[in-house]
Design a protein around this motif. Structure first.
Motif, PDB file in Angstrom:
ATOM      1  N   ASP A 201       0.821  -1.206   0.000  1.00 39.47           N
ATOM      2  CA  ASP A 201       0.000   0.000   0.000  1.00 39.47           C
ATOM      3  C   ASP A 201       0.856   1.257   0.000  1.00 39.47           C
ATOM      4  OD1 ASP A 201      -2.423   1.793   1.718  1.00 39.47           O
ATOM      5  OD2 ASP A 201      -2.833   0.643  -0.097  1.00 39.47           O
ATOM      6  N   ARG A 204       1.848   1.583  -3.586  1.00 37.74           N
ATOM      7  CA  ARG A 204       0.696   2.107  -4.339  1.00 37.74           C
ATOM      8  C   ARG A 204       0.603   3.624  -4.215  1.00 37.74           C
ATOM      9  NH1 ARG A 204      -3.285   4.627  -2.836  1.00 37.74           N
ATOM     10  NH2 ARG A 204      -2.872   4.171  -0.636  1.00 37.74           N
ATOM     11  N   LYS A 211      -5.892   3.062  -6.329  1.00 41.53           N
ATOM     12  CA  LYS A 211      -6.065   1.637  -6.112  1.00 41.53           C
ATOM     13  C   LYS A 211      -4.950   0.905  -6.854  1.00 41.53           C
ATOM     14  CE  LYS A 211     -11.143   1.671  -5.797  1.00 41.53           C
ATOM     15  NZ  LYS A 211     -12.391   1.003  -6.285  1.00 41.53           N
ATOM     16  N   SER A 213      -4.180  -3.119  -8.696  1.00 44.31           N
ATOM     17  CA  SER A 213      -4.512  -4.506  -8.984  1.00 44.31           C
ATOM     18  C   SER A 213      -3.324  -5.374  -8.587  1.00 44.31           C
ATOM     19  CB  SER A 213      -4.859  -4.686 -10.458  1.00 44.31           C
ATOM     20  OG  SER A 213      -6.037  -3.970 -10.770  1.00 44.31           O
ATOM     21  N   TYR A 214      -3.556  -6.686  -8.565  1.00 43.67           N
ATOM     22  CA  TYR A 214      -2.531  -7.573  -8.003  1.00 43.67           C
ATOM     23  C   TYR A 214      -2.661  -8.958  -8.614  1.00 43.67           C
ATOM     24  CZ  TYR A 214       0.045 -10.314  -4.491  1.00 43.67           C
ATOM     25  OH  TYR A 214       0.921 -11.152  -3.861  1.00 43.67           O
ATOM     26  N   GLY A 224      -1.559 -11.461  -1.388  1.00 39.87           N
ATOM     27  CA  GLY A 224      -2.672 -10.776  -2.042  1.00 39.87           C
ATOM     28  C   GLY A 224      -3.947 -10.838  -1.224  1.00 39.87           C
ATOM     29  N   TYR A 227      -3.576  -8.283   1.474  1.00 41.17           N
ATOM     30  CA  TYR A 227      -3.770  -6.911   0.995  1.00 41.17           C
ATOM     31  C   TYR A 227      -5.251  -6.617   0.750  1.00 41.17           C
ATOM     32  CZ  TYR A 227      -3.351  -2.525  -1.438  1.00 41.17           C
ATOM     33  OH  TYR A 227      -3.494  -1.205  -1.772  1.00 41.17           O
ATOM     34  N   ALA A 228      -5.936  -7.532   0.073  1.00 44.99           N
ATOM     35  CA  ALA A 228      -7.356  -7.318  -0.212  1.00 44.99           C
ATOM     36  C   ALA A 228      -8.184  -7.261   1.064  1.00 44.99           C
ATOM     37  CB  ALA A 228      -7.875  -8.436  -1.121  1.00 44.99           C
ATOM     38  N   SER A 235      -7.970  -1.995  -3.113  1.00 42.06           N
ATOM     39  CA  SER A 235      -7.679  -3.122  -4.000  1.00 42.06           C
ATOM     40  C   SER A 235      -8.585  -3.043  -5.208  1.00 42.06           C
ATOM     41  CB  SER A 235      -7.885  -4.446  -3.252  1.00 42.06           C
ATOM     42  OG  SER A 235      -9.233  -4.615  -2.855  1.00 42.06           O
ATOM     43  N   ILE A 238      -7.994  -8.310  -8.256  1.00 46.83           N
ATOM     44  CA  ILE A 238      -7.075  -9.184  -7.520  1.00 46.83           C
ATOM     45  C   ILE A 238      -7.169 -10.594  -8.075  1.00 46.83           C
ATOM     46  CG2 ILE A 238      -6.407 -10.046  -5.256  1.00 46.83           C
ATOM     47  CD1 ILE A 238      -6.188  -7.002  -5.515  1.00 46.83           C
TER      48      ILE A 238
END
Length: 501
Positions: A201, A204, A211, A213-214, A224, A227-228, A235, A238
Motif C-alpha cells: 500500500d 501504491r 487503487k 490490482s494484483y 494478495g 492486501y485485499a 484493491s 485481484i
C-alpha cells in the motif's frame, strides 16, 4: 550426499514453493507518503540479466521497518516496472509476487512478458515487480545458511522414523539460534505478511495510484489475500493463483504439501505407465506407485550418486510442479533404479544449483522469518512427532516430510500481532485461479480461501496438473477468463471449471 542437498533446496524454493477487518493491534496501516515521487532508472545488472531481453526500469520506495512507528527507521524497497505502452488504455498498476516467501520478484514482469502475457494486459497495466522486505535488493537478511550446512531447505526432510524427527529437531533448533545471532539490524522480527501488505500500500501511494490490482502466485496468494483484506477499498482487480488457503503459511498449510502430492502423483503415474516400454517404471499406475516406495526404501539403505530416499522424495515433489518435467523425473528414477551412478550424477547436475550460483541464505532465511513470525507454532517436539506418525500413514508419499519439525518451534521472536483475518466485507474483486492437481498448493487451498472470501470471490478451477496457472500454464479457458477479468473487469457470475486443453 552433499550434492543432493541442493536438489532438495530447489524443491523447497519452488514450493512456497508460501502466504480484513482492521487488526486489533497497535500497528498502523500504511500512510500516504509525503516524500518525493518515485524516480525510475536502470535496474541492477543481475536483474537486467535475468529479465533479458525485456528492458526493465527500477526505483526505490522507502518504508518504515515498524509501521507502529512510521517516523522511525526506514528501509528501501526496490521495485521494477514494465510500463504500459498505451497511456490512453492504461488503467493503473498490476503488482506481482512470485511466491516464497523469499522469492525475488524484480524480474517477474519480464518473465510474464517472455511467457506471452496478453498484449491487452500490457496495455491496461504497468506491471510492477519487487523484492519484498528482507529479500534480494530490499534490505536483505541472512541467517548464515549454506548448502554445506545442516539446514538447507524450506521443506523438512522425510522422517523415516521417530528418531529422524528428534534428530531434525536439533538441526532446526540450531537454525533458529543462527537467525537470532545474525539479526544484527533487528529486521527479522518485522518480516511478516501483514507488513509486506502494508508495504504494497505504501508503494501504491508512492506511485500515485488510488487503487492497485494484483497478481500473486503460490505464497503470493497469501500476500494478495492479506492486501485485499487489510485494504479492501484500495484493491482493484485481484488474482490469486495457486492458493495456500489463507493469508499466511502455518502448520496446516505445510502439511497440505503431502495432501497435494497424493492428489497429483496419479497424474504422473498414469503418464509413466503409458510409457512403460520406454522408462520401465511400471505398466500400471499402481505399479509406478509401488516403484516409488521400493526405490525410496532401497536408496535409504544404499544411496546412488549421493541420492538417498529423502532426496528422491523431495525431487519427486519438486518435479511434479510441471508435467513438462515428467520425462526428466522418469529419467532420474530409471537411472537410480538401475544403479547408474554416472547417469544419475549427470541428470542431477542439470537441475542442481552450483556453489557459485545464488546463495540459499537469503531466501531460506526470509521463508523462516515470515512463516515463524506470522503465526504462533507449537514449541513441543512431541506435537511434531505425533503429526509425522499420523501423516506417514495418511499421506505415505510425503507426509513424513511435510509434517516434520521446522525452526518455528524454536523461533526467538513472538508474533507481534495476530495473522491477518480474511475480510469478506468488500468489493467482489478476488478471482481465485487453481489447478485441480497441484503438489504444493492443492485445490483444497483455493476451496478454503473461496469459503473465507464468500461473495467477494469466484473460483476458477482448471482440470489439469501443475503449480501456476495464469500465463505460466497452458490452459486456454483459464487464460481467457483471467484476462477478461483483468482487462475488462468481467468477473465470472459463478465458479468456473475449465476443462483440460
Amino acid at each position: 550426499m552433499k550434492r543432493s542437498r541442493s536438489i532438495v533446496r530447489t524443491s523447497a524454493l519452488l514450493a512456497v514453493v508460501g502466504l480484513t477487518v482492521p487488526l486489533a493491534t497497535a500497528h498502523a496501516v500504511a500512510e500516504e507518503p509525503d516524500g518525493p515521487e518515485v524516480r525510475w532508472s536502470a535496474c541492477p545488472d543481475d536483474v537486467l540479466a535475468e529479465a533479458a531481453p525485456v528492458d526493465l526500469e527500477c526505483a526505490t520506495v522507502p518504508v518504515p521497518v515498524d509501521y507502529s512507528d512510521p517516523d522511525g527507521e526506514q528501509i528501501d524497497l526496490l521495485i521494477s516496472r514494465v510500463a504500459s505502452a498505451s497511456p490512453d488504455q492504461r488503467r493503473g498498476t498490476l503488482m506481482l509476487n512470485p511466491g516464497g516467501p523469499g522469492g525475488s520478484g524484480l524480474a517477474l514482469p519480464a518473465l510474464l512478458v517472455n511467457q506471452g502475457i496478453p498484449a491487452s494486459v500490457l496495455d491496461t497495466f504497468d506491471l510492477i515487480g519487487m523484492d519484498t522486505r528482507g529479500v534480494g535488493h530490499s534490505a536483505p537478511v541472512g541467517c548464515g545458511f549454506t548448502l554445506e550446512g545442516d539446514y538447507y531447505s524450506n521443506v523438512p526432510p522425510y522422517a523415516a522414523d521417530d528418531a529422524a524427527v528428534l534428530a531434525h529437531a536439533e538441526v532446526v533448533r540450531q537454525a533458529a539460534e543462527d537467525c537470532e545471532r545474525n539479526d544484527s539490524d533487528g529486521l527479522l522480527a518485522h518480516l511478516t505478511t501483514a507488513n509486506m501488505a502494508r508495504d504494497l500500500d505504501t508503494i501504491r501511494a508512492a506511485l500515485g495510484e488510488e487503487k492497485t490490482s494484483y497478481l500473486g502466485y503460490s505464497y503470493g496468494s497469501a500476500l494478495g489475500a492479506a492486501y485485499a483484506s487489510m485494504f479492501p477499498e484500495r484493491s482493484d482487480r485481484i488474482v490469486l493463483d495457486s492458493n495456500i488457503g489463507d493469508t499466511h503459511l502455518d502448520r496446516d498449510g505445510m502439511r497440505r504439501f503431502a495432501h497435494g502430492l497424493e492428489e497429483t502423483f496419479p497424474h504422473f503415474a498414469n503418464w509413466a505407465a503409458a510409457r512403460h516400454d520406454s522408462y520401465r517404471l511400471g505398466s500400471t499406475p499402481e505399479e509406478v506407485r509401488e516403484t516409488y516406495f521400493v526405490l525410496a526404501e532401497s536408496l535409504d539403505e544404499e544411496p546412488v550418486a549421493g541420492f538417498d530416499g529423502v532426496t528422491l522424495r523431495h525431487i519427486t515433489f519438486a518435479m511434479l510442479y510441471k508435467p513438462s518435467q515428467y520425462p526428466k523425473l522418469a529419467q532420474q528414477w530409471q537411472a537410480l533404479a538401475t544403479g547408474d551412478e554416472e547417469a544419475a550424477r549427470l541428470l542431477s547436475e542439470e537441475i542442481t544449483p552450483t556453489q557459485e550460483g545464488p546463495s540459499i541464505d537469503n531466501p531460506i532465511s526470509v521463508f523462516a522469518a515470515v512463516t515463524c513470525n506470522d503465526v504462533k507454532w507449537s514449541t513441543e517436539v512431541d506435537d511434531y512427532r505425533q503429526a509425522v506418525a499420523e501423516d506417514r500413514e495418511t499421506y505415505p508419499l510425503f507426509g513424513a516430510a511435510a509434517a516434520n519439525i521446522t525452526p518455528c518451534a524454536f523461533w526467538a521472536y513472538e508474533p507481534t500481532e495476530p495473522p491477518v483475518a480474511v475480510n469478506d466485507d468488500g468489493p467482489q474483486n478476488v478471482l481465485l485461479v487453481q489447478n485441480k492437481l497441484d503438489p504444493a498448493t492443492p485445490h483444497l487451498g483455493a476451496e478454503l480461501l473461496r469459503e473465507k472470501f464468500e461473495d467477494r470471490s469466484r473460483l476458477l478451477s482448471v482440470d489439469d496438473s501443475g503449480h501456476g496457472v495464469y500465463v505460466l500454464g497452458g490452459n486456454s479457458c483459464a487464460l481467457n477468463t483471467t484476462t477478461r477479468y483483468l482487462v475488462d473487469g468481467e468477473m465470472p457470475a459463478d465458479d468456473v471449471l475449465c476443462p483440460a486443453d
